[in-house]
Write a protein that holds these residues in place. Structure first.
Motif, PDB file in Angstrom:
ATOM      1  N   MET A   1      61.630  27.096  62.490  1.00  0.00           N
ATOM      2  CA  MET A   1      62.696  26.210  61.977  1.00  0.00           C
ATOM      3  C   MET A   1      64.057  26.883  62.198  1.00  0.00           C
ATOM      4  SD  MET A   1      62.479  23.339  59.567  1.00  0.00           S
ATOM      5  CE  MET A   1      62.047  23.294  57.858  1.00  0.00           C
ATOM      6  N   ASN A   3      67.951  27.806  61.436  1.00  0.00           N
ATOM      7  CA  ASN A   3      68.538  28.142  60.145  1.00  0.00           C
ATOM      8  C   ASN A   3      69.735  27.236  59.859  1.00  0.00           C
ATOM      9  OD1 ASN A   3      69.233  29.392  57.856  1.00  0.00           O
ATOM     10  ND2 ASN A   3      69.812  31.341  58.789  1.00  0.00           N
ATOM     11  N   PHE A   4      69.501  26.164  59.126  1.00  0.00           N
ATOM     12  CA  PHE A   4      70.595  25.209  58.913  1.00  0.00           C
ATOM     13  C   PHE A   4      70.983  25.121  57.442  1.00  0.00           C
ATOM     14  CE2 PHE A   4      66.502  22.953  59.150  1.00  0.00           C
ATOM     15  CZ  PHE A   4      66.448  22.377  57.895  1.00  0.00           C
ATOM     16  N   TYR A   6      72.335  22.489  54.296  1.00  0.00           N
ATOM     17  CA  TYR A   6      71.987  21.124  53.885  1.00  0.00           C
ATOM     18  C   TYR A   6      73.053  20.589  52.951  1.00  0.00           C
ATOM     19  CZ  TYR A   6      69.622  17.547  51.011  1.00  0.00           C
ATOM     20  OH  TYR A   6      69.291  16.409  50.319  1.00  0.00           O
ATOM     21  N   ILE A  35      62.627  16.247  60.631  1.00  0.00           N
ATOM     22  CA  ILE A  35      62.132  17.491  60.019  1.00  0.00           C
ATOM     23  C   ILE A  35      61.057  18.110  60.917  1.00  0.00           C
ATOM     24  CG2 ILE A  35      60.944  18.498  58.015  1.00  0.00           C
ATOM     25  CD1 ILE A  35      62.510  16.503  56.270  1.00  0.00           C
ATOM     26  N   LYS A  39      61.286  21.698  62.717  1.00  0.00           N
ATOM     27  CA  LYS A  39      60.245  22.703  62.476  1.00  0.00           C
ATOM     28  C   LYS A  39      59.666  23.207  63.785  1.00  0.00           C
ATOM     29  CE  LYS A  39      57.944  21.053  58.304  1.00  0.00           C
ATOM     30  NZ  LYS A  39      56.620  20.773  57.788  1.00  0.00           N
ATOM     31  N   ASP A  50      72.157  14.761  54.610  1.00  0.00           N
ATOM     32  CA  ASP A  50      71.247  13.773  54.026  1.00  0.00           C
ATOM     33  C   ASP A  50      72.040  12.509  53.684  1.00  0.00           C
ATOM     34  OD1 ASP A  50      69.333  12.392  52.604  1.00  0.00           O
ATOM     35  OD2 ASP A  50      68.824  14.054  51.258  1.00  0.00           O
ATOM     36  N   ARG A  53      71.946   9.602  49.652  1.00  0.00           N
ATOM     37  CA  ARG A  53      72.687   9.483  48.378  1.00  0.00           C
ATOM     38  C   ARG A  53      73.921   8.608  48.556  1.00  0.00           C
ATOM     39  NH1 ARG A  53      69.731  13.090  44.549  1.00  0.00           N
ATOM     40  NH2 ARG A  53      68.457  14.231  46.025  1.00  0.00           N
TER      41      ARG A  53
ATOM     42  N   MET B   1      71.078  32.910  55.458  1.00  0.00           N
ATOM     43  CA  MET B   1      70.228  31.805  54.998  1.00  0.00           C
ATOM     44  C   MET B   1      70.909  31.110  53.825  1.00  0.00           C
ATOM     45  SD  MET B   1      66.156  32.023  54.898  1.00  0.00           S
ATOM     46  CE  MET B   1      66.089  32.242  56.683  1.00  0.00           C
ATOM     47  N   SER B   2      71.031  29.781  53.894  1.00  0.00           N
ATOM     48  CA  SER B   2      71.804  29.131  52.844  1.00  0.00           C
ATOM     49  C   SER B   2      70.902  28.596  51.732  1.00  0.00           C
ATOM     50  CB  SER B   2      72.659  28.029  53.474  1.00  0.00           C
ATOM     51  OG  SER B   2      72.310  26.799  52.975  1.00  0.00           O
ATOM     52  N   LYS B   4      70.387  26.526  47.973  1.00  0.00           N
ATOM     53  CA  LYS B   4      70.910  25.410  47.175  1.00  0.00           C
ATOM     54  C   LYS B   4      70.310  25.481  45.782  1.00  0.00           C
ATOM     55  CE  LYS B   4      73.384  23.187  50.057  1.00  0.00           C
ATOM     56  NZ  LYS B   4      74.790  23.199  49.818  1.00  0.00           N
ATOM     57  N   SER B  21      67.680  26.021  52.121  1.00  0.00           N
ATOM     58  CA  SER B  21      67.923  24.703  52.738  1.00  0.00           C
ATOM     59  C   SER B  21      66.832  24.296  53.715  1.00  0.00           C
ATOM     60  CB  SER B  21      69.233  24.718  53.524  1.00  0.00           C
ATOM     61  OG  SER B  21      70.302  24.826  52.659  1.00  0.00           O
ATOM     62  N   THR B  22      66.179  25.271  54.330  1.00  0.00           N
ATOM     63  CA  THR B  22      65.218  24.952  55.384  1.00  0.00           C
ATOM     64  C   THR B  22      63.776  24.887  54.863  1.00  0.00           C
ATOM     65  OG1 THR B  22      64.806  27.243  56.001  1.00  0.00           O
ATOM     66  CG2 THR B  22      66.700  26.187  57.024  1.00  0.00           C
ATOM     67  N   TRP B  23      63.590  25.142  53.574  1.00  0.00           N
ATOM     68  CA  TRP B  23      62.233  25.044  53.030  1.00  0.00           C
ATOM     69  C   TRP B  23      61.824  23.589  52.876  1.00  0.00           C
ATOM     70  CZ3 TRP B  23      61.758  28.933  48.368  1.00  0.00           C
ATOM     71  CH2 TRP B  23      61.643  30.232  48.903  1.00  0.00           C
ATOM     72  N   THR B  24      60.538  23.358  52.975  1.00  0.00           N
ATOM     73  CA  THR B  24      60.043  22.021  52.650  1.00  0.00           C
ATOM     74  C   THR B  24      59.696  21.981  51.164  1.00  0.00           C
ATOM     75  OG1 THR B  24      57.758  22.596  53.117  1.00  0.00           O
ATOM     76  CG2 THR B  24      59.067  21.707  54.965  1.00  0.00           C
ATOM     77  N   SER B  43      51.095  19.907  58.621  1.00  0.00           N
ATOM     78  CA  SER B  43      52.555  20.114  58.484  1.00  0.00           C
ATOM     79  C   SER B  43      53.405  19.152  59.293  1.00  0.00           C
ATOM     80  CB  SER B  43      53.027  21.532  58.827  1.00  0.00           C
ATOM     81  OG  SER B  43      52.019  22.409  58.989  1.00  0.00           O
ATOM     82  N   CYS B  62      55.365  17.838  53.227  1.00  0.00           N
ATOM     83  CA  CYS B  62      55.695  18.686  54.383  1.00  0.00           C
ATOM     84  C   CYS B  62      56.858  18.103  55.169  1.00  0.00           C
ATOM     85  CB  CYS B  62      54.483  18.873  55.288  1.00  0.00           C
ATOM     86  SG  CYS B  62      53.971  17.366  56.158  1.00  0.00           S
ATOM     87  N   LEU B  63      57.196  16.838  54.912  1.00  0.00           N
ATOM     88  CA  LEU B  63      58.307  16.198  55.616  1.00  0.00           C
ATOM     89  C   LEU B  63      59.451  15.872  54.658  1.00  0.00           C
ATOM     90  CD1 LEU B  63      56.555  13.784  58.177  1.00  0.00           C
ATOM     91  CD2 LEU B  63      57.509  16.059  58.570  1.00  0.00           C
ATOM     92  N   VAL B  64      59.560  16.655  53.584  1.00  0.00           N
ATOM     93  CA  VAL B  64      60.678  16.521  52.656  1.00  0.00           C
ATOM     94  C   VAL B  64      61.291  17.913  52.557  1.00  0.00           C
ATOM     95  CG1 VAL B  64      61.355  15.986  50.278  1.00  0.00           C
ATOM     96  CG2 VAL B  64      59.474  14.714  51.343  1.00  0.00           C
ATOM     97  N   LEU B  65      62.601  18.008  52.701  1.00  0.00           N
ATOM     98  CA  LEU B  65      63.237  19.321  52.513  1.00  0.00           C
ATOM     99  C   LEU B  65      63.352  19.594  51.018  1.00  0.00           C
ATOM    100  CD1 LEU B  65      66.054  19.149  55.237  1.00  0.00           C
ATOM    101  CD2 LEU B  65      63.895  20.438  55.338  1.00  0.00           C
ATOM    102  N   PRO B  67      65.691  20.871  49.160  1.00  0.00           N
ATOM    103  CA  PRO B  67      66.900  20.395  48.461  1.00  0.00           C
ATOM    104  C   PRO B  67      66.927  18.879  48.264  1.00  0.00           C
ATOM    105  CG  PRO B  67      67.439  21.218  50.673  1.00  0.00           C
ATOM    106  CD  PRO B  67      66.031  21.628  50.392  1.00  0.00           C
ATOM    107  N   GLU B  68      66.131  18.140  49.051  1.00  0.00           N
ATOM    108  CA  GLU B  68      66.063  16.685  48.848  1.00  0.00           C
ATOM    109  C   GLU B  68      65.471  16.334  47.489  1.00  0.00           C
ATOM    110  OE1 GLU B  68      64.960  13.932  52.172  1.00  0.00           O
ATOM    111  OE2 GLU B  68      64.243  15.777  53.085  1.00  0.00           O
ATOM    112  N   ALA B  69      64.764  17.277  46.869  1.00  0.00           N
ATOM    113  CA  ALA B  69      64.127  17.014  45.576  1.00  0.00           C
ATOM    114  C   ALA B  69      65.126  17.042  44.420  1.00  0.00           C
ATOM    115  CB  ALA B  69      63.005  18.018  45.326  1.00  0.00           C
TER     116      ALA B  69
END
Ligand SMILES: Cc1cc2nc3c(=O)[nH]c(=O)nc-3n(C[C@H](O)[C@H](O)[C@H](O)COP(=O)(O)OP(=O)(O)OC[C@H]3O[C@@H](n4cnc5c(N)ncnc54)[C@H](O)[C@@H]3O)c2cc1C
Ligand code: FES
Ligand code: FES
Lengths: 287, 158
Positions: A1, A3-4, A6, A35, A39, A50, A53, B1-2, B4, B21-24, B43, B62-65, B67-69
């Motif tokens: 992935m 490195n971005f 969000y 996504i 990945k 995103d 919102r 690495m950013s 949130k 930010s890049t975690w699911t 995945s 697996c297709l939701v980041l 931070p989207e939560a």
């Protein structure tokens, strides 16, 4: 992935400002394409923006100017909104075919369009319903007939910092019917080997077709219209012979490749069969 | 690495956590919140082992980041049973042998619960279609379909 970063802005203007900044900035709607692409390092991003919102992108409504679909509205919502009201049957069918329920709950019709896969299931139904893409960027807004939106596989005419805001589909007349069918080797969860959306408007007193729109998936670098077939059918009295001839002409608009999903020849035959079937369904719906 | 800062409710419990930010969402649930009931198969959205509810809607985590939560309500398989009392859906899968190795089961629990919330009396075809996003390598699906039918009956009675 990659490195971005969000961001989830809550207004269109702040989204456009973020997307207009230098760097590789990617809109995110449902994320069901992007996504996975990030990945597997098929796409890069410095910033993911995103869109879910932003209230105006989540709005779906029907009004005097037609059906307005905000670009982040999910396939599930588009299906629920269009199923049963009849006017946009092809779109109701296509939005229920995208992946599984879990995919449809997040995947947007706008994302299906912007991902610009030649096989995208909702695009033929949007094309036959003459969708217009309303776009927005920091420098202004554009209205692009959807047929002019695609530049190649995975490529659109959107410029850096420009997003799809909504799709607008004019309300069809009462004498109109539409249908979408795709062929996949199993019952569900697969990518279309070929797909056909058809729309006809028929004068009930004469059975003469007053408008015909036929669009094809998975048989060219972009979704295409079958213009020769449409032109033949318009002004023709619709019957089994006319449907047969129209289906033959639709094949001429298909320029498929041979790949793991099917040979070029097989895809052409599918276009013939699916055109016939969708037109027949349209007739049944008009009866 | 950013990173949130997000606030998310998982199985009724509010968490204020720092996510990459890049975690699911799947990685955050399993590796950060230690909710390992949710599984990772493909995945990429095809197998449904990672199915959770996001604001009540079944989704592939697996297709939701992660931070989207933020601000969303997440339900995982751990959130179904109430103090050890299994739900009718869970009981139905146990009683009808709707599982063998069990790897797909958490996903089926969430998918079935969401399906029956939407449509309390699905036909067999509807069950097979609506659960097509959940793969099982063991059962051959028949016992899963029977479990779902039984769960629908139990929920109607309860
Ligand atoms: C398991 C699985 C099965 C699938 N099955 C099908 C299928 O049967 N048929 C089918 O057609 N597709 C299928 N797909 C692909 C995908 O689900 C669809 O293309 C979906 O509609 C994409 O929408 P999204 O909101 O998730 O897009 P995203 O992934 O969020 O975005 C897709 C692309 O569009 C861009 N984008 C999104 N919104 C905008 C906007 N408003 N303006 C500008 N750019 C934007 C993104 O940057 C990205 O490049 C499947 C995917 C998976 C994972
Ligand atoms: S792990 Fe998410 S669908 Fe397979
Ligand atoms: S029980 Fe083993 S994968 Fe379903």
């Amino acid at each position: 992935m990659p490195n971005f970063d969000y961001e989830a802005p809550t207004s269109l203007s702040s989204a456009l400002e973020l997307l207009g900044q230098p760097g590789e900035n990617r809109p995110l709607a449902g994320g069901t394409d992007v996504i996975d692409q990030l990945k597997s390092n098929r796409r890069n991003a410095d910033l993911v923006v995103d869109l879910k919102r932003i209230p105006e992108l989540l709005n779906i409504e029907s009004n005097g100017s037609g059906l307005h679909i905000g670009s982040a509205v999910s396939c599930t919502e588009v299906h629920n909104f269009t199923a049963g009201n009849g006017g946009f049957a092809a779109l109701a069918e296509a939005s229920e075919l995208v992946g599984s329920v879990h995919i449809q709950n997040r995947a947007s019709v706008g994302g299906n369009v912007c991902n610009a896969a030649p096989s995208a299931d909702t695009i033929p139904s949007l094309l036959i319903h003459e969708a217009v893409a309303h776009t927005a960027s920091a420098s202004g807004e554009r209205e692009i007939p959807l047929i002019d939106f695609f530049a190649g596989p995975g490529q659109t005419v959107l410029e850096k910092g420009e997003i799809l805001k909504e799709l607008v589909l004019p309300t069809p007349s009462a004498n109109t019917a539409s249908a979408y069918l795709r062929f996949i080797p199993r019952n569900e969860m697969d990518i279309a080997v070929a797909g056909v959306g058809s729309l006809i408007e028929v004068d009930p007193s004469t059975n003469v077709v007053t408008k015909a729109r036929i669009a094809l998936a998975s048989v060219a670098p972009t979704p295409v219209r079958a213009y020769a077939a449409e032109e033949f059918l318009e002004g023709t009295k619709i019957d089994a012979d006319a449907i047969e001839k129209t289906a033959d002409l639709a094949v001429g608009s298909a320029v498929p490749i041979t790949d793991v999903r099917g040979s070029a020849e097989y895809r052409k035959e599918l276009i013939r069969v699916l055109t016939k079937r969708t037109l027949t369904i349209c007739l049944e719906r008009l009866a | 690495m950013s990173k949130k800062q997000i606030k998310t409710t998982v199985n009724g419990v509010e968490h204020e956590i720092l996510v990459d930010s890049t975690w699911t969402l799947l990685e955050t649930l399993r590796d950060q919140l230690k909710l390992t009931g949710t599984k990772e198969g493909c995945s990429n959205g095809n197998c449904g082992a990672c199915t959770v509810m996001v604001d009540g809607k079944s989704s592939c985590s697996c297709l939701v980041l992660a931070p989207e939560a933020n601000g969303r309500e997440i339900t995982t398989v751990e959130g179904l049973a109430d103090h050890g009392h299994l739900t009718p859906v869970q009981d139905a899968f146990v009683d009808n042998s709707g599982l063998q190795c069990g790897f797909c089961t958490p996903g089926f629990m969430i998918a079935t619960t969401a399906l029956l919330n939407d449509n309390p009396h699905p036909t067999e075809n509807e069950i097979r279609l609506k659960l097509a996003g959940n793969l099982c390598r063991c059962t051959g699906y028949d016992k899963i379909v029977r479990s779902v039918q039984d769960a629908a009956e139990r929920l109607t009675k309860s």
